[in-house]
Write an enzyme that holds these catalytic residues in place. Structure first.
Site, PDB file in Angstrom:
ATOM      1  N   LYS A 170     -94.776  32.376 -54.587  1.00 26.07           N
ATOM      2  CA  LYS A 170     -94.605  31.414 -53.486  1.00 26.07           C
ATOM      3  C   LYS A 170     -93.427  31.819 -52.611  1.00 26.07           C
ATOM      4  O   LYS A 170     -93.524  31.816 -51.386  1.00 26.07           O
ATOM      5  CB  LYS A 170     -94.356  30.010 -54.057  1.00 26.07           C
ATOM      6  CG  LYS A 170     -93.912  29.009 -53.000  1.00 26.07           C
ATOM      7  CD  LYS A 170     -93.623  27.642 -53.571  1.00 26.07           C
ATOM      8  CE  LYS A 170     -92.213  27.462 -54.061  1.00 26.07           C
ATOM      9  NZ  LYS A 170     -91.226  27.094 -53.033  1.00 26.07           N
ATOM     10  N   ASN A 171     -92.306  32.172 -53.244  1.00 23.44           N
ATOM     11  CA  ASN A 171     -91.095  32.427 -52.465  1.00 23.44           C
ATOM     12  C   ASN A 171     -91.135  33.744 -51.697  1.00 23.44           C
ATOM     13  O   ASN A 171     -90.240  34.027 -50.911  1.00 23.44           O
ATOM     14  CB  ASN A 171     -89.849  32.384 -53.366  1.00 23.44           C
ATOM     15  CG  ASN A 171     -89.479  30.957 -53.736  1.00 23.44           C
ATOM     16  OD1 ASN A 171     -90.109  30.005 -53.277  1.00 23.44           O
ATOM     17  ND2 ASN A 171     -88.455  30.809 -54.566  1.00 23.44           N
ATOM     18  N   CYS A 197     -81.693  17.031 -49.532  1.00 23.06           N
ATOM     19  CA  CYS A 197     -82.672  17.547 -50.477  1.00 23.06           C
ATOM     20  C   CYS A 197     -82.262  17.101 -51.868  1.00 23.06           C
ATOM     21  O   CYS A 197     -81.081  16.958 -52.148  1.00 23.06           O
ATOM     22  CB  CYS A 197     -82.712  19.061 -50.398  1.00 23.06           C
ATOM     23  SG  CYS A 197     -83.670  19.811 -51.689  1.00 23.06           S
ATOM     24  N   ARG A 243     -77.710  21.687 -49.804  1.00 20.44           N
ATOM     25  CA  ARG A 243     -78.477  22.801 -49.231  1.00 20.44           C
ATOM     26  C   ARG A 243     -78.361  22.889 -47.712  1.00 20.44           C
ATOM     27  O   ARG A 243     -79.337  22.699 -46.979  1.00 20.44           O
ATOM     28  CB  ARG A 243     -79.944  22.711 -49.641  1.00 20.44           C
ATOM     29  CG  ARG A 243     -80.145  22.939 -51.113  1.00 20.44           C
ATOM     30  CD  ARG A 243     -81.592  22.916 -51.494  1.00 20.44           C
ATOM     31  NE  ARG A 243     -82.184  24.240 -51.577  1.00 20.44           N
ATOM     32  CZ  ARG A 243     -83.435  24.460 -51.959  1.00 20.44           C
ATOM     33  NH1 ARG A 243     -84.221  23.474 -52.250  1.00 20.44           N
ATOM     34  NH2 ARG A 243     -83.898  25.684 -52.036  1.00 20.44           N
ATOM     35  N   ASP A 284     -84.105  28.808 -60.626  1.00 18.53           N
ATOM     36  CA  ASP A 284     -85.449  28.216 -60.669  1.00 18.53           C
ATOM     37  C   ASP A 284     -86.063  28.239 -62.070  1.00 18.53           C
ATOM     38  O   ASP A 284     -87.162  27.720 -62.267  1.00 18.53           O
ATOM     39  CB  ASP A 284     -86.382  28.954 -59.689  1.00 18.53           C
ATOM     40  CG  ASP A 284     -86.066  28.605 -58.242  1.00 18.53           C
ATOM     41  OD1 ASP A 284     -85.267  27.692 -58.006  1.00 18.53           O
ATOM     42  OD2 ASP A 284     -86.624  29.270 -57.343  1.00 18.53           O
ATOM     43  N   ARG A 303     -96.899  22.041 -55.430  1.00 15.17           N
ATOM     44  CA  ARG A 303     -96.199  22.812 -54.401  1.00 15.17           C
ATOM     45  C   ARG A 303     -95.968  24.245 -54.880  1.00 15.17           C
ATOM     46  O   ARG A 303     -95.909  25.163 -54.060  1.00 15.17           O
ATOM     47  CB  ARG A 303     -94.831  22.183 -54.083  1.00 15.17           C
ATOM     48  CG  ARG A 303     -94.910  20.884 -53.330  1.00 15.17           C
ATOM     49  CD  ARG A 303     -93.513  20.439 -52.930  1.00 15.17           C
ATOM     50  NE  ARG A 303     -92.777  21.580 -52.396  1.00 15.17           N
ATOM     51  CZ  ARG A 303     -91.474  21.780 -52.550  1.00 15.17           C
ATOM     52  NH1 ARG A 303     -90.740  20.911 -53.199  1.00 15.17           N
ATOM     53  NH2 ARG A 303     -90.902  22.834 -52.039  1.00 15.17           N
TER      54      ARG A 303
END
Ligand code: UD1
Length: 431
Positions: free
Chosen positions: A22-23, A126, A131, A316, A408
């Site tokens: 995803k990133n 967030c 962030r 993560d 997501r």
């Protein structure tokens, strides 16, 4: 709203295909704004963030299409998407869209490169810390951009076009490095990025930009040098495998015990996390088809970790590792150095019986806990998957609510785990 029900106590055996990252997919899609030609991306994961970004890019005038299924593809093969920004019709990225996905702020760089102006909503607060985007804006200013904050928007102009310069980040930032790269590739002259992020997704973006005609040296090191070119062309690019998804399933197997092949996964993308897992007693081997992870019989050993920019232990994977440590044969210490407040999963893990004490940015996890199924709530993307990992080892039934967070970032999570013997299912549309 969908929920996920897990019956704990099964070991995992079999194979799980690892999706595209995803990133990496998100910045690659954004990079399509840099050219009038078509950018074709292969191995794009089926995720709600990808769909949302397609909508955001559509708003700027990009034509996006998802190719149909091809011979030999399964429902788990990644998608091929084509993106064509022949004409950019709108340089505003509105609050309604940017506030739903932080990474969409990064469109500011290619919009400036192509159009000399951009008006992009600030992403706002967030759940995992403040962030800010100050470093992203600083990078653009170094390339000759004038920026004003007006009504919650960053209004950016490059009246003389982007001009190469030196960007020295005081702190490693992934988003800052993506933005600096995308702004520099078509700037006049040379740009040097100092203290650049070294994440594999940065390298993936740089490789794609290079195929499009950019001149970039040093991606993957802390010093990247870019020689601006007047225009970029289209390209074909294959998104690299998702190292966070890889680490997540590896931790699930370390938790339940078993033997699973993570198809397409690469050890070099997450060496430090796998080293920590090996410290807990799991066996990991790189095979031609992917990474094999095994844990048989023996207990889980406690291991201390500190999150760091790549190549360190990724933030993560912190929540998932914490879930694993609740079952370790002793106490462990987890130090989060990237994001403040990234411990929301602690309270939810406690509902399953975990005992974790927090002292600032350090969590001490008491091991040897018997986890017991309960109703829990997903709070953010990575936190929610830590609850799934804990649920796999808990006695009885765990129900994870608000799974849209999982959608997501994790493609077909329940299907992938069920294939390996987990008792897990999605309860659709129920309260
Ligand atoms: C990216 C990843 C996210 C991951 C994070 C860190 C994507 C889509 N997201 O997020 O999954 O958790 O990297 O590996 O790739 N910072 C500032 N000012 C700025 C920008 C960042 O102070 O202008 C700070 C942040 O608050 C944070 C640190 O820098 O403390 C690192 O953040 P950054 O690497 O920029 O994270 P993202 O790119 O948002």
């Amino acid at each position: 709203m969908d929920r996920i029900r897990i019956g704990g106590g099964r070991i995992l055996t079999g194979a799980i295909p690892i999706s595209g990252a995803k990133n990496a997919a998100l910045p690659l899609m954004i990079a399509s704004l840099l050219t009038r030609e078509t950018l074709t991306l292969h191995n794009v994961p089926r995720l709600s963030d990808v769909r949302l970004l397609m909508r955001i890019l559509g708003n700027h005038g990009i034509d996006a299409a998802i190719s149909g299924k091809r011979i030999g593809q399964s429902e788990e093969s990644g998608e091929t998407i084509t993106l064509c920004a022949r004409d950019i019709v709108d340089t505003t990225a509105p609050y309604e869209l940017v506030s739903r996905m932080r990474a969409s702020f990064w469109v500011i760089a290619p919009l400036l490169a192509r159009m000399g102006e951009a008006r992009v909503s600030l992403p706002g607060g967030c759940a995992i810390g403040t962030r800010p985007v100050d470093l992203l804006l600083m990078a653009l200013e170094k390339l000759g951009v004038e920026i004003e904050i007006d009504g919650g928007y960053a209004v950016a102009r490059a009246p003389k076009g982007l001009i190469g310069g030196e960007i020295d980040f005081p702190k490693v930032t992934v988003g800052g490095t993506h933005v600096a790269l995308m702004a520099a590739v078509m700037a006049k002259g040379e740009t040097t990025i100092i203290n650049a992020a070294r994440e594999p997704e940065i390298v993936d973006l740089a490789e794609c930009l290079t195929k499009m005609g950019a001149k970039i040296e040093g991606a993957g090191t802390e010093r990247i040098v870019i020689e601006g070119v007047p225009r970029l062309d289209g390209a074909h690019h294959h998104v690299l495998p998702d190292r966070i998804e890889t680490g997540t399933y590896a931790m699930a197997v370390a938790m339940t015990g078993g033997d699973v092949l993570l198809e397409g996964a690469r050890r070099d993308l997450l060496d430090s996390a796998l080293a920590a897992l090996e410290g807990t007693g799991a066996h990991i081997a790189q095979e031609e088809a992917g990474l094999r992870i095994k844990r048989n019989g023996g207990g889980i050993l406690p291991v201390d970790i500190t999150t760091e920019p790549f190549p360190g232990f990724p933030t993560d994977l912190q929540a998932q590792f914490m879930a694993l440590m609740t079952r370790a044969e002793g106490n462990s210490r987890i130090h989060e150095t990237i994001f403040e407040n990234r411990f929301m999963h602690v309270q939810e893990l406690a509902r399953l019986g975990a005992k974790i004490s927090l002292d600032g940015d350090v969590a001490v996890v008491e091991g040897r806990r018997k986890l017991k199924g309960a109703q829990v709530m997903a709070t953010d993307l990575r936190a929610s998957v830590s609850l799934v990992i804990a649920g796999l080892a808990a006695q009885g039934e765990t129900v994870v609510n608000r799974v849209y967070h999982l959608d997501r970032g994790f493609e077909a999570l329940e299907k992938k785990l069920a294939r390996c013997g987990a008792d897990i299912e999605r309860l659709s549309g129920e309260k």
